[in-house]
Design a protein around this motif. Structure first.
Motif, short mmCIF file in Angstrom:
data_model
loop_
_atom_site.label_atom_id
_atom_site.label_comp_id
_atom_site.label_asym_id
_atom_site.label_seq_id
_atom_site.Cartn_x
_atom_site.Cartn_y
_atom_site.Cartn_z
N GLN A 46 24.94 142.45 60.90
CA GLN A 46 24.12 141.85 59.86
C GLN A 46 23.30 142.90 59.11
N SER B 95 24.57 140.33 52.26
CA SER B 95 23.61 139.35 52.74
C SER B 95 22.20 139.82 52.36
N SER C 285 20.14 135.79 60.06
CA SER C 285 21.35 135.06 59.73
C SER C 285 21.68 134.03 60.80
#
Length: 278
Positions: free
Chosen positions: A50, A59, A64
């Protein structure tokens, strides 16, 4: 029938947290039943993954729902081809609406950072859906069956060494080949399969994966012919047949016969100029 990415998608869904997994499976089953092909290509994600996604702009948060097993990413597909621009199609809209009805939030509805592949199940908040042992749903009607049942594969099937999707492949049964289901040996919604002296495991969902009537029809070549790998002229060649040679026809695609020779698929027109029913 089993779709091209079905096994991969089910393996990924199995990694999700308990309630998210349950609802994602219900959604995926619904897609299969309604002949909507999708690929669930990512579920669980590590914090390090992530961080990399945030760094490269894929992202915008380190919090997340993928990290806690409450999200999956999907793309529309057709056989082995995926369509990254297919989220606005009528078929995709139906799949998205179904997911929303099951409690998922779709990233395509977000303002600012729009994430069309993303579905997340928020439950009671971030990290509130816990992980538990995976207990597959038993196949309908399996408990009532005993003994052996002869069946024919609807597509190439990977028979497993154990009764779960992520176990190693024991052997492959080619499309339209005969096997036997051993109904007296089953567990977790799976049954033992016997094929040419070998035994392994596969899902007990007979209607999805198996023909219960022989789909093979014997045809004879009218002349020397070259079959095609796809149902069209000018495509890649498949296998050759000599005049008088017989072949199994296992179905039709449009005006083309789908032929099987030693597990290899080839197509010829259904015009009686190439093949005739024996």
């Amino acid at each position: 029938m089993a779709y091209y990415y079905e096994e991969r998608s089910r393996n990924n869904i199995a990694k999700l947290a308990t309630e998210t997994r349950k609802r994602a499976r219900e959604w995926f089953d619904w897609c299969c039943e309604n002949k909507i092909e999708v690929l669930v290509y990512e579920t669980i994600r590590t914090l390090e993954q992530q961080k990399l996604n945030v760094a490269n702009g894929k992202s915008q948060t380190l919090k997340s729902y993928h990290i806690v097993g409450q999200a999956f990413d999907f793309v529309m597909s057709k056989n082995a081809t995926v369509d990254w621009g297919g989220y606005k199609t009528a078929t995709a809209k139906k799949a998205i609406a179904k997911a929303k009805s099951l409690g998922f939030t779709w990233g395509g509805d977000w303002s600012g950072f729009v994430d069309c592949p993303h579905m997340q199940f928020e439950n009671k908040g971030y990290g509130t859906d816990k992980f538990s042992a995976d207990i597959p749903k038993p196949a309908p009607a399996a408990p009532q069956k005993t003994g052996k049942q002869g069946v024919f594969a609807k597509t190439n099937l990977n028979i497993r060494t154990k009764s779960k999707w992520d176990s190693p492949v024991a052997f492959i049964i080619k499309e339209a080949y005969y096997a036997q289901i051993i109904w007296d040996v089953r567990e977790n919604g799976w049954v033992q399969i016997e094929f040419q002296g070998k035994k392994g495991w596969f899902s007990a969902a007979v209607d999805v994966y198996w023909h219960t009537k022989n789909p093979n029809v014997l045809y004879t070549a009218v002349k020397d012919v070259l079959t095609r790998a796809d149902p069209k002229w000018g495509g890649k060649p498949s296998f050759r047949m000599k005049k008088g040679e017989t072949v199994n026809v296992i179905g039709k695609t449009g005006a083309w016969l789908k032929c099987s020779k030693s597990g290899v698929i080839g197509y010829l027109p259904d015009d009686k100029k190439h093949l005739i029913k024996k």
